[in-house]
Design a protein around this motif. Structure first.
Motif, PDB file in Angstrom:
ATOM      1  N   PHE A 241       2.299  -6.131  -0.944  1.00 20.81           N
ATOM      2  CA  PHE A 241       1.244  -5.041  -0.887  1.00 20.81           C
ATOM      3  C   PHE A 241       0.299  -5.446  -0.220  1.00 20.81           C
ATOM      4  CE2 PHE A 241       3.563  -4.953  -5.373  1.00 20.81           C
ATOM      5  CZ  PHE A 241       3.361  -3.487  -5.448  1.00 20.81           C
ATOM      6  N   PHE A 242      -0.586  -4.682   0.056  1.00 23.09           N
ATOM      7  CA  PHE A 242      -1.988  -4.882   1.063  1.00 23.09           C
ATOM      8  C   PHE A 242      -3.106  -3.833   0.706  1.00 23.09           C
ATOM      9  CE2 PHE A 242       0.540  -1.936   3.696  1.00 23.09           C
ATOM     10  CZ  PHE A 242      -0.436  -1.168   4.320  1.00 23.09           C
TER      11      PHE A 242
ATOM     12  N   ASN B  97     -12.903   1.569  -6.474  1.00 24.56           N
ATOM     13  CA  ASN B  97     -11.538   1.482  -6.666  1.00 24.56           C
ATOM     14  C   ASN B  97     -11.045   0.920  -5.328  1.00 24.56           C
ATOM     15  OD1 ASN B  97     -11.778   2.194  -9.294  1.00 24.56           O
ATOM     16  ND2 ASN B  97     -11.353   4.255  -8.929  1.00 24.56           N
ATOM     17  N   HIS B  98     -10.346  -0.197  -5.371  1.00 21.81           N
ATOM     18  CA  HIS B  98      -9.760  -0.784  -4.159  1.00 21.81           C
ATOM     19  C   HIS B  98      -8.275  -0.460  -4.415  1.00 21.81           C
ATOM     20  CE1 HIS B  98     -13.330  -2.683  -3.053  1.00 21.81           C
ATOM     21  NE2 HIS B  98     -13.692  -3.085  -4.169  1.00 21.81           N
ATOM     22  N   TYR B  99      -7.645   0.503  -3.551  1.00 26.08           N
ATOM     23  CA  TYR B  99      -6.195   0.850  -3.676  1.00 26.08           C
ATOM     24  C   TYR B  99      -4.992  -0.162  -3.018  1.00 26.08           C
ATOM     25  CZ  TYR B  99      -7.955   4.383  -6.712  1.00 26.08           C
ATOM     26  OH  TYR B  99      -8.570   5.195  -7.665  1.00 26.08           O
ATOM     27  N   PHE B 100      -3.910  -0.415  -3.748  1.00 27.14           N
ATOM     28  CA  PHE B 100      -2.976  -1.141  -2.702  1.00 27.14           C
ATOM     29  C   PHE B 100      -1.606  -0.470  -3.001  1.00 27.14           C
ATOM     30  CE2 PHE B 100      -6.189  -3.952  -4.554  1.00 27.14           C
ATOM     31  CZ  PHE B 100      -6.300  -5.121  -3.713  1.00 27.14           C
ATOM     32  N   ASP B 101      -0.693  -0.836  -2.015  1.00 27.35           N
ATOM     33  CA  ASP B 101       0.850  -0.260  -2.259  1.00 27.35           C
ATOM     34  C   ASP B 101       1.361  -0.953  -0.914  1.00 27.35           C
ATOM     35  OD1 ASP B 101       3.087   0.973  -2.839  1.00 27.35           O
ATOM     36  OD2 ASP B 101       1.984   3.145  -3.250  1.00 27.35           O
ATOM     37  N   THR B 102       2.780  -0.730  -0.826  1.00 29.69           N
ATOM     38  CA  THR B 102       3.340  -1.476   0.326  1.00 29.69           C
ATOM     39  C   THR B 102       3.447  -0.409   1.316  1.00 29.69           C
ATOM     40  OG1 THR B 102       5.402  -0.194  -0.419  1.00 29.69           O
ATOM     41  CG2 THR B 102       4.828  -2.515  -1.566  1.00 29.69           C
ATOM     42  N   LYS B 103       3.845  -0.856   2.433  1.00 29.44           N
ATOM     43  CA  LYS B 103       3.834   0.036   3.660  1.00 29.44           C
ATOM     44  C   LYS B 103       4.663   1.309   3.406  1.00 29.44           C
ATOM     45  CE  LYS B 103       2.615  -2.786   7.620  1.00 29.44           C
ATOM     46  NZ  LYS B 103       2.322  -4.060   7.000  1.00 29.44           N
ATOM     47  N   ASP B 104       5.793   1.200   2.519  1.00 32.43           N
ATOM     48  CA  ASP B 104       6.469   2.464   2.283  1.00 32.43           C
ATOM     49  C   ASP B 104       6.121   3.089   1.234  1.00 32.43           C
ATOM     50  OD1 ASP B 104       7.525   0.759   0.796  1.00 32.43           O
ATOM     51  OD2 ASP B 104       9.681   1.087   1.362  1.00 32.43           O
ATOM     52  N   PHE B 105       4.901   2.873   0.631  1.00 37.28           N
ATOM     53  CA  PHE B 105       4.542   3.527  -0.765  1.00 37.28           C
ATOM     54  C   PHE B 105       5.269   3.231  -1.945  1.00 37.28           C
ATOM     55  CE2 PHE B 105       2.172   6.116   2.883  1.00 37.28           C
ATOM     56  CZ  PHE B 105       0.872   5.861   2.513  1.00 37.28           C
ATOM     57  N   ALA B 106       5.932   2.228  -2.007  1.00 36.90           N
ATOM     58  CA  ALA B 106       6.932   1.953  -3.198  1.00 36.90           C
ATOM     59  C   ALA B 106       6.339   2.329  -4.396  1.00 36.90           C
ATOM     60  CB  ALA B 106       7.272   0.504  -3.177  1.00 36.90           C
ATOM     61  N   LEU B 107       5.047   2.143  -4.645  1.00 35.78           N
ATOM     62  CA  LEU B 107       4.650   2.405  -6.009  1.00 35.78           C
ATOM     63  C   LEU B 107       4.230   3.922  -6.052  1.00 35.78           C
ATOM     64  CD1 LEU B 107       1.816  -0.403  -6.506  1.00 35.78           C
ATOM     65  CD2 LEU B 107       3.979   0.170  -8.090  1.00 35.78           C
TER      66      LEU B 107
END
Length: 195
Positions: free
Chosen positions: A115-116, A37-47
């Protein structure tokens, strides 16, 4: 492309309890398969702040992009099957493939170019049917850590919770809250940043 409601119960178990579960349900090593599982979010953990999660699941050279977000009961799961090139473009260059996940993120007003890839968690998994649901045995590896987890996926929240708790009680397994996998990964990442 699919949308479904996910109702699941999770419990962290010790390695000894995990082996007991495998013996109880006659799960052999041959029944395990591996997935990443490859996980993504924004730098400020928006999701994460919305209780949502975004991942690519890589299993047997197939790729599925999944957005999970809270629903009235359980989680709404939105899935798009993508190819290896699309997966690599998202993981390496933050380029989103077209599909229902991208459309939903637009509706949620997320700047998708922010997202990264945060990290990857590998799970060795086995599954068996149990009381109109699915028992899932997970041994996960991430950032030098490993853990063992029992999940129970069901369509009936109340009966599912009852069956799951009865099973833990019968096998004398303590109830231990299990963060979802992305949260466990993020905690280790944040711990490394702080140390």
């Amino acid at each position: 492309m699919s949308r479904n409601i996910e109702i699941e119960f999770k419990n962290i178990v010790t390695e000894e309890e995990f082996q007991l579960l495998l013996r109880t349900f006659h799960i052999s090593k041959k029944q395990f398969f591996s997935q990443k599982n490859h996980y993504f979010d924004t730098k400020d953990f928006a999701l994460k702040k919305l209780g949502s999660a975004l991942r690519i699941r890589e299993k047997q050279e197939q790729y599925e992009l999944t957005l999970k977000k809270p629903a009235d009961i359980g989680l709404l799961e939105i899935n798009d099957v993508i190819n290896q090139t699309e997966a690599n473009m998202l993981m390496n260059h933050s380029v989103f493939p077209s599909g229902e996940v991208k459309d939903e993120l637009h509706k949620m007003k997320f700047p998708i170019d922010e997202f990264f890839l945060y990290g990857t968690l590998q799970t060795d998994r086995a599954e068996t049917e149990y009381k109109n649901g699915l028992l899932v045995f997970d041994h996960s590896f991430y950032l030098g850590k490993e853990d063992f987890e029992l999940e129970y996926e069901t369509i009936d929240r109340d009966k599912g919770e009852q069956f799951f708790n009865e099973l833990l009680e019968k096998l004398n397994i303590k109830i231990r809250y299990a963060d979802n996998k992305i949260s466990r990964l993020f905690k280790v990442i944040q711990g490394k940043k702080e140390s």
